[in-house]
Scaffold this active site. Structure first.
Site, PDB file in Angstrom:
ATOM      1  N   ILE A  82      43.491  43.482  44.113  1.00 13.77           N
ATOM      2  CA  ILE A  82      44.228  43.091  42.905  1.00 13.77           C
ATOM      3  C   ILE A  82      45.344  44.099  42.613  1.00 13.77           C
ATOM      4  O   ILE A  82      46.473  43.725  42.286  1.00 13.77           O
ATOM      5  CB  ILE A  82      43.264  43.004  41.696  1.00 13.77           C
ATOM      6  CG1 ILE A  82      42.256  41.865  41.900  1.00 13.77           C
ATOM      7  CG2 ILE A  82      44.047  42.821  40.396  1.00 13.77           C
ATOM      8  CD1 ILE A  82      41.106  41.859  40.896  1.00 13.77           C
ATOM      9  N   ASN A 126      43.272  50.175  37.081  1.00 12.70           N
ATOM     10  CA  ASN A 126      42.610  49.102  37.830  1.00 12.70           C
ATOM     11  C   ASN A 126      41.514  49.566  38.790  1.00 12.70           C
ATOM     12  O   ASN A 126      40.642  48.780  39.146  1.00 12.70           O
ATOM     13  CB  ASN A 126      43.729  48.346  38.582  1.00 12.70           C
ATOM     14  CG  ASN A 126      43.230  47.527  39.735  1.00 12.70           C
ATOM     15  OD1 ASN A 126      42.680  46.452  39.525  1.00 12.70           O
ATOM     16  ND2 ASN A 126      43.395  48.015  40.961  1.00 12.70           N
ATOM     17  N   SER A 183      36.391  43.010  33.200  1.00  9.73           N
ATOM     18  CA  SER A 183      35.878  41.908  34.034  1.00  9.73           C
ATOM     19  C   SER A 183      35.149  40.959  33.104  1.00  9.73           C
ATOM     20  O   SER A 183      34.659  41.364  32.048  1.00  9.73           O
ATOM     21  CB  SER A 183      34.889  42.458  35.068  1.00  9.73           C
ATOM     22  OG  SER A 183      34.167  41.409  35.672  1.00  9.73           O
ATOM     23  N   TYR A 235      27.510  47.819  36.989  1.00 15.47           N
ATOM     24  CA  TYR A 235      28.872  47.273  36.923  1.00 15.47           C
ATOM     25  C   TYR A 235      29.087  46.555  35.586  1.00 15.47           C
ATOM     26  O   TYR A 235      30.094  46.773  34.901  1.00 15.47           O
ATOM     27  CB  TYR A 235      29.087  46.300  38.083  1.00 15.47           C
ATOM     28  CG  TYR A 235      30.489  45.727  38.179  1.00 15.47           C
ATOM     29  CD1 TYR A 235      31.515  46.434  38.793  1.00 15.47           C
ATOM     30  CD2 TYR A 235      30.790  44.464  37.657  1.00 15.47           C
ATOM     31  CE1 TYR A 235      32.792  45.907  38.901  1.00 15.47           C
ATOM     32  CE2 TYR A 235      32.069  43.928  37.759  1.00 15.47           C
ATOM     33  CZ  TYR A 235      33.069  44.653  38.378  1.00 15.47           C
ATOM     34  OH  TYR A 235      34.340  44.135  38.477  1.00 15.47           O
ATOM     35  N   LYS A 240      31.813  47.612  32.642  1.00 11.12           N
ATOM     36  CA  LYS A 240      32.924  46.766  32.205  1.00 11.12           C
ATOM     37  C   LYS A 240      32.813  46.428  30.715  1.00 11.12           C
ATOM     38  O   LYS A 240      33.839  46.300  30.022  1.00 11.12           O
ATOM     39  CB  LYS A 240      33.003  45.502  33.065  1.00 11.12           C
ATOM     40  CG  LYS A 240      33.338  45.784  34.530  1.00 11.12           C
ATOM     41  CD  LYS A 240      34.685  46.516  34.691  1.00 11.12           C
ATOM     42  CE  LYS A 240      35.118  46.650  36.146  1.00 11.12           C
ATOM     43  NZ  LYS A 240      36.408  47.320  36.315  1.00 11.12           N
ATOM     44  N   ILE A 261      37.569  36.977  41.834  1.00  9.33           N
ATOM     45  CA  ILE A 261      38.889  36.962  42.467  1.00  9.33           C
ATOM     46  C   ILE A 261      38.713  37.332  43.943  1.00  9.33           C
ATOM     47  O   ILE A 261      37.977  38.282  44.260  1.00  9.33           O
ATOM     48  CB  ILE A 261      39.835  38.003  41.793  1.00  9.33           C
ATOM     49  CG1 ILE A 261      39.923  37.765  40.263  1.00  9.33           C
ATOM     50  CG2 ILE A 261      41.215  37.974  42.431  1.00  9.33           C
ATOM     51  CD1 ILE A 261      40.584  36.483  39.838  1.00  9.33           C
ATOM     52  N   THR A 275      39.287  39.176  46.892  1.00 11.84           N
ATOM     53  CA  THR A 275      39.864  40.462  47.322  1.00 11.84           C
ATOM     54  C   THR A 275      38.882  41.087  48.311  1.00 11.84           C
ATOM     55  O   THR A 275      37.782  40.570  48.476  1.00 11.84           O
ATOM     56  CB  THR A 275      40.016  41.442  46.145  1.00 11.84           C
ATOM     57  OG1 THR A 275      38.706  41.844  45.720  1.00 11.84           O
ATOM     58  CG2 THR A 275      40.777  40.844  44.985  1.00 11.84           C
TER      59      THR A 275
HETATM   60  P1  NDP Z   1      39.163  46.571  45.887  1.00 13.42           P
HETATM   61  O1  NDP Z   1      37.891  47.164  46.396  1.00 13.42           O
HETATM   62  O2  NDP Z   1      39.897  45.598  46.754  1.00 13.42           O
HETATM   63  O3  NDP Z   1      40.178  47.744  45.464  1.00 13.42           O
HETATM   64  C1  NDP Z   1      39.737  48.792  44.663  1.00 13.42           C
HETATM   65  C2  NDP Z   1      40.813  49.843  44.599  1.00 13.42           C
HETATM   66  O4  NDP Z   1      40.349  50.905  43.756  1.00 13.42           O
HETATM   67  C3  NDP Z   1      41.151  50.430  45.947  1.00 13.42           C
HETATM   68  O5  NDP Z   1      42.546  50.530  46.065  1.00 13.42           O
HETATM   69  C4  NDP Z   1      40.521  51.823  45.900  1.00 13.42           C
HETATM   70  O6  NDP Z   1      41.321  52.714  46.647  1.00 13.42           O
HETATM   71  C5  NDP Z   1      40.581  52.151  44.408  1.00 13.42           C
HETATM   72  N1  NDP Z   1      39.560  53.110  43.993  1.00 13.42           N
HETATM   73  C6  NDP Z   1      38.214  52.956  44.011  1.00 13.42           C
HETATM   74  N2  NDP Z   1      37.617  54.051  43.567  1.00 13.42           N
HETATM   75  C7  NDP Z   1      38.604  54.930  43.236  1.00 13.42           C
HETATM   76  C8  NDP Z   1      38.620  56.235  42.709  1.00 13.42           C
HETATM   77  N3  NDP Z   1      37.484  56.903  42.443  1.00 13.42           N
HETATM   78  N4  NDP Z   1      39.810  56.831  42.479  1.00 13.42           N
HETATM   79  C9  NDP Z   1      40.965  56.190  42.758  1.00 13.42           C
HETATM   80  N5  NDP Z   1      41.016  54.951  43.256  1.00 13.42           N
HETATM   81  C10 NDP Z   1      39.849  54.329  43.496  1.00 13.42           C
HETATM   82  O7  NDP Z   1      38.808  45.909  44.495  1.00 13.42           O
HETATM   83  P2  NDP Z   1      39.463  44.705  43.663  1.00 13.42           P
HETATM   84  O8  NDP Z   1      40.921  44.652  43.903  1.00 13.42           O
HETATM   85  O9  NDP Z   1      38.642  43.506  43.868  1.00 13.42           O
HETATM   86  O10 NDP Z   1      39.163  45.225  42.194  1.00 13.42           O
HETATM   87  C11 NDP Z   1      40.102  45.967  41.431  1.00 13.42           C
HETATM   88  C12 NDP Z   1      39.573  46.048  40.012  1.00 13.42           C
HETATM   89  O11 NDP Z   1      39.384  44.734  39.492  1.00 13.42           O
HETATM   90  C13 NDP Z   1      38.227  46.761  39.875  1.00 13.42           C
HETATM   91  O12 NDP Z   1      38.217  47.532  38.691  1.00 13.42           O
HETATM   92  C14 NDP Z   1      37.244  45.608  39.751  1.00 13.42           C
HETATM   93  O13 NDP Z   1      36.073  45.972  39.076  1.00 13.42           O
HETATM   94  C15 NDP Z   1      38.077  44.612  38.961  1.00 13.42           C
HETATM   95  N6  NDP Z   1      37.639  43.239  39.089  1.00 13.42           N
HETATM   96  C16 NDP Z   1      37.538  42.640  40.320  1.00 13.42           C
HETATM   97  C17 NDP Z   1      37.116  41.320  40.412  1.00 13.42           C
HETATM   98  C18 NDP Z   1      36.992  40.624  41.740  1.00 13.42           C
HETATM   99  O14 NDP Z   1      36.375  39.541  41.765  1.00 13.42           O
HETATM  100  N7  NDP Z   1      37.550  41.150  42.805  1.00 13.42           N
HETATM  101  C19 NDP Z   1      36.739  40.549  39.212  1.00 13.42           C
HETATM  102  C20 NDP Z   1      36.890  41.274  37.975  1.00 13.42           C
HETATM  103  C21 NDP Z   1      37.325  42.569  37.923  1.00 13.42           C
HETATM  104  P3  NDP Z   1      40.731  53.966  47.464  1.00 13.42           P
HETATM  105  O15 NDP Z   1      39.444  53.512  48.107  1.00 13.42           O
HETATM  106  O16 NDP Z   1      41.834  54.318  48.393  1.00 13.42           O
HETATM  107  O17 NDP Z   1      40.527  55.012  46.428  1.00 13.42           O
END
Ligand code: NDP
Length: 255
Positions: free
Chosen positions: A24, A94, A147, A162, A166, A195, A197
């Protein structure tokens, strides 16, 4: 300037997107850039691909490394943004993770990791950004990633940490919105449903099959379907939208 640019254009603004290297965050970062903002991405492993995609589309972006749970690293990243871009107007807070496990079998270490990244991490980033915005008189917009799991309990997978994280984000958002309203800093949250992803696409097919009847539109959302919501919350035209939780879930929470 067109009427749509007047309402939703982000030209001249700097937007921080945490977790913008994939999923996302990547898609929304590209959308914010297309709306005119310069994008600073913060993640643990880098976001060169996102930066490349934004530059290819004619936008401006750069990637910084920081773990959102590390206050000193976040402060240092924000300092670098101010030095490089001269401002910080928008935060898409995010970054997040999800662990599916039965509570009776879960470890406290897993609980702490999810709360630490999803709730404390968003608090650290929002607080550091809010401090800068207030000190510099920036009428900023902070968009916290919540979320639908902050309002409902997902089934059939159990993910208490989780869901609790949220729910915490939604009320943290309201708390900061009230606390900073008179400074002109707005804080809202975005609550997507399922979503597609990397976080959710690797989910076992039987789990996704179980979700479908529960989603009134019978499909997962695409990250692209969140871009407009984030641009709306980021733009000055949403100036009276503050402390809101914008649910984008294909009507899941209506049932
Ligand atoms: P992804 O796993 O695809 O991406 C997560 C991102 O967060 C990565 O870029 C990761 O980068 C970064 N990240 C994780 N931990 C850390 C950290 N400690 N510090 C810095 N960066 C961090 O997840 P989504 O895109 O699916 O989700 C993004 C957000 O949306 C989340 O908060 C999730 O809870 C929320 N969400 C997602 C839904 C879904 O269905 N996908 C639904 C509702 C909410 P890196 O590993 O390089 O640090």
């Amino acid at each position: 300037m067109s009427f749509l640019d007047e309402l939703f254009g982000l030209k001249g603004k700097t937007a921080l997107v945490t977790g913008g290297g994939r999923g996302i965050g990547q898609v929304v970062a590209i959308g914010l850039a297309k709306a005119g903002a310069e994008i600073a991405i913060v993640s643990r492993t880098g976001a060169d691909e996102t930066v490349g995609l934004i530059e290819k589309a004619g936008g401006k972006a750069y990637s910084l490394l920081a773990d959102v749970t590390d206050e000193a690293a976040v402060d240092s990243a924000l300092k670098q943004i101010l030095a490089r871009s001269g401002s910080l107007d928008i935060v898409f807070n995010n970054a997040g993770i999800c662990i599916h496990e039965d509570t009776l079998k879960a470890s406290i270490a897993d609980w702490r990791q999810v709360i630490d990244i999803n709730l404390t991490g968003e608090y650290i980033v929002a607080r550091a950004a809010g401090r800068i915005m207030i000190e510099k008189g920036i009428k900023g917009s902070i968009i916290n990633m919540a979320s639908m799991s902050g309002s409902i309990v997902n089934v059939p997978q159990w993910q208490a940490s989780y869901n609790a994280s949220k729910a915490g984000v939604i009320h943290l958002t309201r708390s900061l919105a009230a606390e900073w309203a008179l400074y002109g800093v707005r804080v809202n949250s975005l609550s997507p449903g399922y979503i597609a992803t990397p976080m959710s696409v690797d989910t076992p097919q039987e789990l996704k099959d179980a979700w479908m009847p529960l989603i009134p539109v019978h499909r997962m959302g695409n990250p692209e379907e969140l871009i407009g919501a984030v641009i709306y919350l980021a733009a000055d035209s949403s100036g009276y939208t503050n402390g809101s939780d914008l649910i984008v879930d294909g009507a899941y929470t209506c049932l």
